[in-house]
Design a protein around this motif. Sequence first.
Motif, short mmCIF file in Angstrom:
data_model
loop_
_atom_site.label_atom_id
_atom_site.label_comp_id
_atom_site.label_asym_id
_atom_site.label_seq_id
_atom_site.Cartn_x
_atom_site.Cartn_y
_atom_site.Cartn_z
N LEU A 291 12.29 -0.20 0.26
CA LEU A 291 11.03 -0.36 -0.49
C LEU A 291 10.62 -1.82 -0.58
O LEU A 291 9.42 -2.13 -0.64
N PHE A 294 8.07 -2.82 1.92
CA PHE A 294 6.73 -2.24 1.87
C PHE A 294 5.70 -3.31 1.50
O PHE A 294 5.99 -4.23 0.73
N GLU A 298 1.16 -0.28 0.58
CA GLU A 298 2.08 0.84 0.75
C GLU A 298 2.75 1.21 -0.56
O GLU A 298 2.94 2.39 -0.88
N ILE A 299 3.10 0.19 -1.34
CA ILE A 299 3.71 0.46 -2.65
C ILE A 299 2.72 1.15 -3.56
O ILE A 299 3.05 2.13 -4.25
N SER A 302 2.42 4.75 -2.67
CA SER A 302 3.63 5.54 -2.90
C SER A 302 3.90 5.82 -4.37
O SER A 302 4.67 6.72 -4.70
N GLN A 303 3.26 5.06 -5.25
CA GLN A 303 3.58 5.17 -6.67
C GLN A 303 2.75 6.23 -7.38
O GLN A 303 1.67 6.61 -6.95
N GLU A 304 3.30 6.75 -8.43
CA GLU A 304 2.60 7.70 -9.29
C GLU A 304 3.00 7.40 -10.73
O GLU A 304 4.18 7.44 -11.07
N ILE A 308 7.94 5.08 -8.36
CA ILE A 308 8.11 5.55 -6.99
C ILE A 308 9.37 6.41 -6.95
O ILE A 308 10.44 5.98 -7.37
N VAL A 310 11.89 8.63 -4.47
CA VAL A 310 12.31 8.84 -3.08
C VAL A 310 13.47 9.84 -3.08
O VAL A 310 14.47 9.63 -3.76
#
Length: 331
Positions: A291, A294, A298-299, A302-304, A308, A310
């Motif tokens: 990560l 990234f 991209e980070i 990918s985040q919510e 993040i 995985v």
Amino acid sequence: MAETASALGEFDFAGDDHVVPFQVEGLDVRGRAVQLGPMLDAILERHHYPAPVARLLAEVIVLTVLLGTSLKFEGKFTVQTKGDGPVDLLVADFSTPENVRAYARFDQALLDKAVAAGQTEPEQLLGKGVLAFTIDQGKFSQPYQGIVALDGTSLEDIAGTYFRQSEQIPTRVRLAAAELFDRDEAGKPRHRWRAGGLVAQFLPEAPERMRQPDLHGGDGDNAALAHKEDDAWTEARALVDTIDADELTDPQVGIERLLFRLFHERGVRVFSTRAVFDRCSCSREKIKNVLKGFSDDEIDASQENGEIAVTCEFCSTTYRFEVVEVASAAE
């Protein structure tokens, strides 16, 4: 550590999840055999694969274990299929000296259609594509990869073709997987997966004895008849071909009993066993380092909710990171 040889009966039975190296001196054959139980069951049940997929991945795991335990150095051995069938990707790797992990990727709609049509043989589920064997000795050496076509034949035959083409060693591989429905100690219904396999290789002192008939070149090609197979290997291969799938998976048979049935007239000997375990090589630190590479975009993608997540495809472990943990490192 040097292997210790023994006539059958001098060692305790290996049991599940232990690879048994063996030698048949009368036929110039060496090999390995295994029955997988709890280790295999843990890998397959973790992902809740449909039965046809689980059975196929089980065979790949057995093949990986049989070949990976032959490594004489620290490294990783990987078997991977990639095809155009319902099960488009299978991956299993063995990290020396004893760790195994695996996963499968499949198209549920295509799988349902194949099952409805009764097309559940391994070659039908895999389709056309390639089977790759990769040996990685670490960062100070280049990985070696051998590739053979998925051509509509079984995994057993494809593995034999690989050895014939890449190492010129006459090899016969047998693989099997099965579901067991029984009851536990408390009498409750239980479902388990089991698998087994055997690889036998012809390794005489005189290398010229290993030569096999040439592969057929097509219509009108008689080259395949130019060389006669060695009688010792012909006998060994014929004996291995008598193995029933049930013998490879039945816990009541056991590897030692199977080897005795096959080769007792020729003097089979076994060596110290090798245990194998369901262990993934993933870690929070490894994923965090990925990560860190990234970009900010991209980070952000990918985040919510500032986090993040995985999930490892092999062991299904989910690692969670605050965005600030990796965003600051990427700046």
